[in-house]
Design a protein around this motif. Structure first.
Motif, PDB file in Angstrom:
ATOM      1  N   THR A 178      17.649  19.352  91.995  1.00 49.89           N
ATOM      2  CA  THR A 178      19.011  19.750  91.730  1.00 49.89           C
ATOM      3  C   THR A 178      19.035  20.776  90.597  1.00 49.89           C
ATOM      4  O   THR A 178      18.111  20.823  89.775  1.00 49.89           O
ATOM      5  N   PRO A 179      20.087  21.569  90.517  1.00 50.37           N
ATOM      6  CA  PRO A 179      20.182  22.554  89.422  1.00 50.37           C
ATOM      7  C   PRO A 179      20.148  21.899  88.053  1.00 50.37           C
ATOM      8  O   PRO A 179      19.595  22.458  87.107  1.00 50.37           O
ATOM      9  N   TYR A 180      20.754  20.712  87.921  1.00 47.39           N
ATOM     10  CA  TYR A 180      20.752  20.015  86.635  1.00 47.39           C
ATOM     11  C   TYR A 180      19.328  19.682  86.198  1.00 47.39           C
ATOM     12  O   TYR A 180      18.955  19.908  85.042  1.00 47.39           O
ATOM     13  N   CYS A 181      18.504  19.176  87.105  1.00 44.12           N
ATOM     14  CA  CYS A 181      17.111  18.837  86.771  1.00 44.12           C
ATOM     15  C   CYS A 181      16.335  20.078  86.353  1.00 44.12           C
ATOM     16  O   CYS A 181      15.570  20.042  85.394  1.00 44.12           O
ATOM     17  N   ARG A 182      16.539  21.186  87.083  1.00 42.51           N
ATOM     18  CA  ARG A 182      15.840  22.423  86.716  1.00 42.51           C
ATOM     19  C   ARG A 182      16.270  22.888  85.334  1.00 42.51           C
ATOM     20  O   ARG A 182      15.455  23.356  84.545  1.00 42.51           O
ATOM     21  N   ALA A 183      17.553  22.743  85.021  1.00 39.89           N
ATOM     22  CA  ALA A 183      18.057  23.163  83.707  1.00 39.89           C
ATOM     23  C   ALA A 183      17.450  22.301  82.605  1.00 39.89           C
ATOM     24  O   ALA A 183      17.072  22.809  81.546  1.00 39.89           O
ATOM     25  N   VAL A 184      17.359  21.002  82.829  1.00 36.36           N
ATOM     26  CA  VAL A 184      16.773  20.107  81.823  1.00 36.36           C
ATOM     27  C   VAL A 184      15.302  20.433  81.620  1.00 36.36           C
ATOM     28  O   VAL A 184      14.817  20.508  80.492  1.00 36.36           O
ATOM     29  N   LEU A 185      14.571  20.665  82.708  1.00 36.52           N
ATOM     30  CA  LEU A 185      13.142  20.967  82.597  1.00 36.52           C
ATOM     31  C   LEU A 185      12.878  22.333  81.964  1.00 36.52           C
ATOM     32  O   LEU A 185      11.766  22.598  81.511  1.00 36.52           O
ATOM     33  N   ALA A 186      13.877  23.192  81.905  1.00 31.36           N
ATOM     34  CA  ALA A 186      13.720  24.509  81.279  1.00 31.36           C
ATOM     35  C   ALA A 186      13.918  24.459  79.763  1.00 31.36           C
ATOM     36  O   ALA A 186      13.629  25.432  79.074  1.00 31.36           O
ATOM     37  N   ILE A 187      14.383  23.332  79.242  1.00 25.87           N
ATOM     38  CA  ILE A 187      14.583  23.203  77.795  1.00 25.87           C
ATOM     39  C   ILE A 187      13.236  23.279  77.095  1.00 25.87           C
ATOM     40  O   ILE A 187      12.274  22.628  77.510  1.00 25.87           O
ATOM     41  N   LYS A 188      13.163  24.064  76.039  1.00 24.94           N
ATOM     42  CA  LYS A 188      11.914  24.197  75.284  1.00 24.94           C
ATOM     43  C   LYS A 188      11.854  23.141  74.190  1.00 24.94           C
ATOM     44  O   LYS A 188      12.857  22.817  73.567  1.00 24.94           O
ATOM     45  N   THR A 189      10.658  22.613  73.967  1.00 25.40           N
ATOM     46  CA  THR A 189      10.432  21.629  72.910  1.00 25.40           C
ATOM     47  C   THR A 189       9.244  22.090  72.074  1.00 25.40           C
ATOM     48  O   THR A 189       8.316  22.709  72.608  1.00 25.40           O
ATOM     49  N   PRO A 190       9.257  21.840  70.776  1.00 19.95           N
ATOM     50  CA  PRO A 190       8.104  22.241  69.963  1.00 19.95           C
ATOM     51  C   PRO A 190       6.865  21.434  70.333  1.00 19.95           C
ATOM     52  O   PRO A 190       6.958  20.227  70.579  1.00 19.95           O
ATOM     53  N   VAL A 191       5.745  22.107  70.412  1.00 25.76           N
ATOM     54  CA  VAL A 191       4.462  21.434  70.622  1.00 25.76           C
ATOM     55  C   VAL A 191       3.526  21.823  69.489  1.00 25.76           C
ATOM     56  O   VAL A 191       3.632  22.916  68.933  1.00 25.76           O
ATOM     57  N   SER A 192       2.640  20.908  69.131  1.00 23.64           N
ATOM     58  CA  SER A 192       1.664  21.196  68.079  1.00 23.64           C
ATOM     59  C   SER A 192       0.360  20.504  68.418  1.00 23.64           C
ATOM     60  O   SER A 192       0.330  19.539  69.179  1.00 23.64           O
ATOM     61  N   VAL A 193      -0.707  21.018  67.855  1.00 22.64           N
ATOM     62  CA  VAL A 193      -2.036  20.435  68.015  1.00 22.64           C
ATOM     63  C   VAL A 193      -2.464  19.953  66.638  1.00 22.64           C
ATOM     64  O   VAL A 193      -2.457  20.707  65.673  1.00 22.64           O
ATOM     65  N   THR A 194      -2.827  18.670  66.562  1.00 22.13           N
ATOM     66  CA  THR A 194      -3.182  18.065  65.283  1.00 22.13           C
ATOM     67  C   THR A 194      -4.673  17.765  65.248  1.00 22.13           C
ATOM     68  O   THR A 194      -5.186  17.081  66.128  1.00 22.13           O
ATOM     69  N   LEU A 195      -5.329  18.269  64.235  1.00 19.93           N
ATOM     70  CA  LEU A 195      -6.752  18.033  64.033  1.00 19.93           C
ATOM     71  C   LEU A 195      -6.991  16.670  63.402  1.00 19.93           C
ATOM     72  O   LEU A 195      -7.817  15.893  63.866  1.00 19.93           O
ATOM     73  N   ALA A 196      -6.269  16.350  62.338  1.00 17.46           N
ATOM     74  CA  ALA A 196      -6.448  15.077  61.626  1.00 17.46           C
ATOM     75  C   ALA A 196      -5.222  14.823  60.764  1.00 17.46           C
ATOM     76  O   ALA A 196      -4.476  15.744  60.443  1.00 17.46           O
ATOM     77  N   ARG A 197      -5.048  13.562  60.379  1.00 15.95           N
ATOM     78  CA  ARG A 197      -3.962  13.168  59.491  1.00 15.95           C
ATOM     79  C   ARG A 197      -4.508  12.250  58.409  1.00 15.95           C
ATOM     80  O   ARG A 197      -5.474  11.527  58.636  1.00 15.95           O
ATOM     81  N   LYS A 198      -3.867  12.275  57.275  1.00 20.01           N
ATOM     82  CA  LYS A 198      -4.183  11.328  56.211  1.00 20.01           C
ATOM     83  C   LYS A 198      -3.026  11.283  55.243  1.00 20.01           C
ATOM     84  O   LYS A 198      -2.193  12.190  55.236  1.00 20.01           O
ATOM     85  N   GLN A 199      -2.962  10.242  54.464  1.00 14.11           N
ATOM     86  CA  GLN A 199      -1.966  10.157  53.416  1.00 14.11           C
ATOM     87  C   GLN A 199      -2.652  10.410  52.082  1.00 14.11           C
ATOM     88  O   GLN A 199      -3.748   9.903  51.840  1.00 14.11           O
TER      89      GLN A 199
END
Length: 82
Positions: free
Chosen positions: A1-22
């Motif tokens: 449906t057009p609604y599904c195509r519109a939702v799937l076209a929304i851009k979201t931030p993506v990132s690649v994480t090497l490591a984490r620590k506090q």
């Protein structure tokens, strides 16, 4: 449906994480060019792909021309939040 195509076209931030620590905040505010932070992750461990702040896959770096990419090795199963 057009609604599904519109939702799937929304851009979201993506990132690649090497490591984490506090680390203590005083360590962060005292960083200067040349400072070193060490992480417990081994350099051969897979990287984590995150979308919208959530981990979705792991993979390894690949060189693509003069850029880098991520070759997906595993899709992570997500838990639905209530």
């Amino acid at each position: 449906t057009p609604y599904c195509r519109a939702v799937l076209a929304i851009k979201t931030p993506v990132s690649v994480t090497l490591a984490r620590k506090q680390v203590p905040l005083d360590r962060i505010v005292n960083l200067v060019p040349g400072s070193m932070l060490t992480f417990d992750a081994h350099c051969d461990e897979p990287l984590t792909l995150e979308a919208g702040g959530k981990p979705i896959a792991t993979g390894e770096t690949v060189k693509i021309g003069d850029k880098f990419g991520l070759r997906i090795r595993e899709i992570l199963g997500g838990q639905e939040e209530d």
